[in-house]
Design a protein around this motif. Sequence first.
Motif, PDB file in Angstrom:
ATOM      1  N   ASP A  51       0.829  -1.225   0.000  1.00 20.35           N
ATOM      2  CA  ASP A  51       0.000   0.000   0.000  1.00 20.35           C
ATOM      3  C   ASP A  51       0.854   1.262   0.000  1.00 20.35           C
ATOM      4  N   GLY A  52       1.972   1.209  -0.724  1.00 20.98           N
ATOM      5  CA  GLY A  52       2.839   2.379  -0.864  1.00 20.98           C
ATOM      6  C   GLY A  52       3.763   2.616   0.309  1.00 20.98           C
ATOM      7  N   LYS A  53       3.750   1.733   1.290  1.00 16.29           N
ATOM      8  CA  LYS A  53       4.647   1.923   2.449  1.00 16.29           C
ATOM      9  C   LYS A  53       6.102   1.665   2.080  1.00 16.29           C
ATOM     10  N   VAL A  54       6.322   0.763   1.128  1.00 14.92           N
ATOM     11  CA  VAL A  54       7.666   0.500   0.603  1.00 14.92           C
ATOM     12  C   VAL A  54       7.645   0.970  -0.848  1.00 14.92           C
ATOM     13  N   THR A  55       8.418   1.985  -1.149  1.00  9.67           N
ATOM     14  CA  THR A  55       8.376   2.583  -2.483  1.00  9.67           C
ATOM     15  C   THR A  55       9.492   2.055  -3.388  1.00  9.67           C
ATOM     16  N   ARG A  56       9.291   2.258  -4.675  1.00 11.95           N
ATOM     17  CA  ARG A  56      10.325   1.878  -5.647  1.00 11.95           C
ATOM     18  C   ARG A  56      11.609   2.653  -5.376  1.00 11.95           C
ATOM     19  N   GLN A  57      11.470   3.907  -4.958  1.00 18.98           N
ATOM     20  CA  GLN A  57      12.661   4.714  -4.664  1.00 18.98           C
ATOM     21  C   GLN A  57      13.463   4.096  -3.514  1.00 18.98           C
ATOM     22  N   GLU A  58      12.756   3.576  -2.511  1.00 16.16           N
ATOM     23  CA  GLU A  58      13.451   2.962  -1.377  1.00 16.16           C
ATOM     24  C   GLU A  58      14.075   1.622  -1.763  1.00 16.16           C
ATOM     25  N   LEU A  59      13.409   0.906  -2.642  1.00 14.60           N
ATOM     26  CA  LEU A  59      13.916  -0.398  -3.061  1.00 14.60           C
ATOM     27  C   LEU A  59      15.118  -0.289  -3.991  1.00 14.60           C
ATOM     28  N   ARG A  60      15.154   0.761  -4.818  1.00 13.60           N
ATOM     29  CA  ARG A  60      16.220   0.933  -5.806  1.00 13.60           C
ATOM     30  C   ARG A  60      16.762   2.365  -5.728  1.00 13.60           C
ATOM     31  N   PRO A  61      17.362   2.767  -4.602  1.00 20.70           N
ATOM     32  CA  PRO A  61      17.757   4.171  -4.425  1.00 20.70           C
ATOM     33  C   PRO A  61      18.782   4.686  -5.426  1.00 20.70           C
TER      34      PRO A  61
END
Length: 86
Positions: A51-61
């Motif tokens: 639900d957007g708590k883990v973002t793509r930006q956080e996964l692939r900084p």
Amino acid sequence: MNLPTYLQTPGLNKAAFAREIGVSNAMLYQFEKGIRPVPPKYCPAIERASDGKVTRQELRPKDWRQTWPDLAAQHPPAPHPESQPQ
């Protein structure tokens, strides 16, 4: 929030989460422990499933801007502190 923190959410069923994002329990474990980085193809599914708590930006900084240019257009880079007038 990063993925390991999210996966510690009380009541979260890791096996169900793994199925939802299309990976095995073993692969999710590797993502969680940092044994293997999350491939870009799984990042949107993780973002949706969390639900957007883990973002793509956080996964692939390091490479999210190159991987998802449409997302990068919505989030312009912050100005470099040295380029700010004093």
